[in-house]
Design an enzyme around this catalytic site. Structure first.
Site, PDB file in Angstrom:
ATOM      1  N   ILE A  19      -4.117  20.699   8.889  1.00 43.34           N
ATOM      2  CA  ILE A  19      -5.247  19.952   8.339  1.00 43.34           C
ATOM      3  C   ILE A  19      -5.099  18.465   8.610  1.00 43.34           C
ATOM      4  CG2 ILE A  19      -6.335  19.232   6.170  1.00 43.34           C
ATOM      5  CD1 ILE A  19      -5.813  22.070   5.115  1.00 43.34           C
ATOM      6  N   ARG A  39       7.571  13.894   8.807  1.00 47.39           N
ATOM      7  CA  ARG A  39       9.033  13.955   8.900  1.00 47.39           C
ATOM      8  C   ARG A  39       9.541  14.140  10.327  1.00 47.39           C
ATOM      9  NH1 ARG A  39      10.551  18.551   4.670  1.00 47.39           N
ATOM     10  NH2 ARG A  39       8.822  19.523   5.794  1.00 47.39           N
ATOM     11  N   ASP A  60       9.598  10.874   4.804  1.00 47.38           N
ATOM     12  CA  ASP A  60       9.423  12.023   3.917  1.00 47.38           C
ATOM     13  C   ASP A  60       8.681  11.512   2.684  1.00 47.38           C
ATOM     14  OD1 ASP A  60       9.692  14.025   1.977  1.00 47.38           O
ATOM     15  OD2 ASP A  60      11.688  14.605   2.661  1.00 47.38           O
ATOM     16  N   VAL A  61       7.520  12.090   2.378  1.00 44.95           N
ATOM     17  CA  VAL A  61       6.716  11.550   1.276  1.00 44.95           C
ATOM     18  C   VAL A  61       7.401  11.694  -0.079  1.00 44.95           C
ATOM     19  CG1 VAL A  61       4.524  11.897   2.470  1.00 44.95           C
ATOM     20  CG2 VAL A  61       5.402  13.696   0.940  1.00 44.95           C
ATOM     21  N   TYR A 151       3.465  25.266  -7.567  1.00 46.85           N
ATOM     22  CA  TYR A 151       2.545  24.656  -6.599  1.00 46.85           C
ATOM     23  C   TYR A 151       1.210  24.326  -7.266  1.00 46.85           C
ATOM     24  CZ  TYR A 151      -0.518  24.431  -2.454  1.00 46.85           C
ATOM     25  OH  TYR A 151      -1.435  24.055  -1.504  1.00 46.85           O
ATOM     26  N   LYS A 155      -0.583  20.631  -7.787  1.00 46.20           N
ATOM     27  CA  LYS A 155      -1.914  20.325  -7.252  1.00 46.20           C
ATOM     28  C   LYS A 155      -2.883  19.958  -8.374  1.00 46.20           C
ATOM     29  CE  LYS A 155      -1.296  20.868  -2.789  1.00 46.20           C
ATOM     30  NZ  LYS A 155      -1.449  19.726  -1.851  1.00 46.20           N
TER      31      LYS A 155
END
Length: 253
Positions: A19, A39, A60-61, A151, A155
């Site tokens: 995406i 990354r 790396d976030v 997860y 989100k």
């Protein structure tokens, strides 16, 4: 549809594939200068070489210092007008087997990765004449799914951040929104398909159908469909759209 202002600088996290890459390429096509961050230097450079972006930044976030240093470097080249906080990671497990480390990993990438990126760009963006922040969340940020509680929680947190920050920024020229794709035909979903095949013995086609059944249209979403929604949100004509979590999911939610 009103397009982008003249040559804004867009930063796309997780921009090397899936995406993120589709979003980056769409922004390039609309006239933006695009930096992709991720990354893997090799994956990012391939995106640049293919014309899907102009510049690459490795970070790396989930590592705040690394991410902020990379964003500072990109901002020094040209102030950032658009942030697409797309980087994400998904792991599945029953809740009873989801330990604190799993929850921490999901929160670090899917929520704190957004927080760190926004905190890095917002000081320079909020006083400029135009700014767009779009978090790529998930339908898991709008509803629950079994076996991905960590997860989904992360989100949901990202969507809550978007809604709150949009109110804080309402007096500025910055809009803050989330795009929430359903199951999308990407590497991330490919791993889910492999997992279904491994655990259930189903064929690839059956595994894809298991995910596609969540979508009333009976299919996976394409990365380009998500990118088209993001591009609209970044346009000048979407200046009144803020604090929204837009599902791209064939009517699932």
């Amino acid at each position: 549809m009103s397009g982008l202002p003249h040559s804004p600088h867009a930063l796309v996290t997780g921009g090397g594939r899936g995406i993120g890459r589709a979003i980056a390429a769409s922004l390039v096509g609309a006239g933006a200068t695009v930096t992709v961050l991720g990354r893997s230097a090799a994956v990012l450079e391939e995106a640049v070489n293919a014309g899907a972006a102009h510049f690459a930044a490795v970070a790396d976030v989930s590592n705040e210092a690394s991410l902020k240093a990379a964003i500072a470097g990109a901002s020094a080249r040209k102030p950032i007008d658009i942030l697409i906080a797309n980087a994400g990671s998904a792991e599945s497990a029953p809740f009873a087997k989801s330990d604190a480390a799993l929850f921490a990993r999901m929160m670090d990438v899917n929520f704190m990765g957004v927080v760190h990126a926004v905190q890095a760009v917002l000081p320079g963006m909020k006083d400029r004449p135009y700014g767009r922040i779009v978090a790529v969340a998930s339908t898991a940020g709008l509803k629950g799914y079994a076996y991905v509680s960590a997860y989904a929680a992360a989100k949901h947190a990202a969507v809550g951040l978007v809604r709150s920050l949009a109110l804080e920024m309402a007096g500025s020229n910055v809009t803050v929104n989330a795009v929430c794709p359903g199951f999308t035909d990407t590497d991330l979903v490919a791993s889910s398909i492999e997992n279904i095949m491994k655990k259930t013995g189903r064929t690839r086609e059956q595994a894809i159908a298991e995910l596609a059944k969540h979508n009333p249209q009976g299919r996976l979403i394409t990365p380009q469909e998500v990118a088209d929604t993001v591009l609209w949100l970044c346009g000048e004509g979407a200046s009144a759209i803020t604090g929204q979590a837009i599902a791209v999911a064939g009517g699932e939610v």
